[in-house]
Design a protein around this motif. Sequence first.
Motif, PDB file in Angstrom:
ATOM      1  N   TYR A  74      42.478  27.161   3.458  1.00 49.02           N
ATOM      2  CA  TYR A  74      42.497  27.435   2.018  1.00 49.02           C
ATOM      3  C   TYR A  74      41.122  27.906   1.529  1.00 49.02           C
ATOM      4  N   HIS A  75      40.070  27.280   2.002  1.00 53.99           N
ATOM      5  CA  HIS A  75      38.734  27.706   1.584  1.00 53.99           C
ATOM      6  C   HIS A  75      38.493  29.175   1.950  1.00 53.99           C
ATOM      7  N   GLY A  82      41.426  26.133  -6.682  1.00 54.55           N
ATOM      8  CA  GLY A  82      41.777  25.105  -5.702  1.00 54.55           C
ATOM      9  C   GLY A  82      40.688  24.779  -4.706  1.00 54.55           C
ATOM     10  N   SER A  83      39.518  25.400  -4.851  1.00 53.87           N
ATOM     11  CA  SER A  83      38.433  25.190  -3.888  1.00 53.87           C
ATOM     12  C   SER A  83      37.096  25.172  -4.616  1.00 53.87           C
ATOM     13  N   THR A  88      31.896  27.567  -6.276  1.00 54.39           N
ATOM     14  CA  THR A  88      30.440  27.566  -6.146  1.00 54.39           C
ATOM     15  C   THR A  88      29.928  28.877  -5.568  1.00 54.39           C
ATOM     16  N   LEU A  89      30.511  29.329  -4.463  1.00 52.85           N
ATOM     17  CA  LEU A  89      30.052  30.559  -3.821  1.00 52.85           C
ATOM     18  C   LEU A  89      30.199  31.759  -4.755  1.00 52.85           C
ATOM     19  N   THR A 107      39.890  31.467 -11.994  1.00 54.73           N
ATOM     20  CA  THR A 107      39.631  32.050 -10.675  1.00 54.73           C
ATOM     21  C   THR A 107      38.739  33.278 -10.875  1.00 54.73           C
ATOM     22  N   PHE A 108      38.455  33.964  -9.807  1.00 57.66           N
ATOM     23  CA  PHE A 108      37.679  35.203  -9.902  1.00 57.66           C
ATOM     24  C   PHE A 108      38.603  36.410  -9.986  1.00 57.66           C
TER      25      PHE A 108
END
Length: 181
Positions: A74-75, A82-83, A88-89, A107-108
Motif C-alpha cells: 500500500y505504501h 491511507g499512508s 509525509t513524502l 490525497t495528492f
Amino acid sequence: MHAAALTSPARLWSADEVLARPGPVPAAPGVYGWHFTKAPSPDLPAGRLLYVGIAPRHMANRTSAQNLRTRVRYHFRGNAEGSTLRLTLGCLLGLELRRVGSGKRMTFGKDGEAELSQWMAEHARVCWVEHPEPWALESDLITSLDLPLNLDQNRHNGFHARLTEIRAQARQRARELPIGV
C-alpha cells in the motif's frame, strides 16, 4: 537485534520487487523500515533508514487486519489518505495536497499520487522484520533510532517540528482549495 535488521539490513527491496507476484514480503505481522537512495528533503540524509512502520496496527480495542505484505504494498501504490509515509513524502516533495471525494479525504490527486509512486519506485527501498506483536517494538525503535519521518512518539527528533509544520501547511492549503479529483 531488530534495530540492526532495519538499520543495516542484509537486503533492501524496490517497488518493482515488492509489487511483483509472488512478492517477497510475507503476509505476517512485523516492522518495516524505509531507506531512500535520494532524500525527500535537502535537510535529510540519503542512503539510510528514515521511517519505520508496523503491521498490524494495535489499537485499544482491536488490531487492524493489515500484515507486512498489504501494508508495504500500500505504501508503494496507495494514496496519502491511507499512508502517513506517502503523506509525509508528498508534502516534503512539494506535491499539492487536495481534498477529494466528499471533501473529507486528502490525497495528492491522481497525477500527484502517480508522481509520488514514481519517485518512490526510483528512490524508496524497504526491509522488514517479522514479529508477532510489532507494536511492542515500535516505541523502542522510535526512541532509540533517528527516524526523522516518523511523527508519532517522536517529538524528540530534531526534524519533528519542521515536518509537523510542513504537513500542517499542506493540509491548510488543501482546505482552502476547491475539492479536486
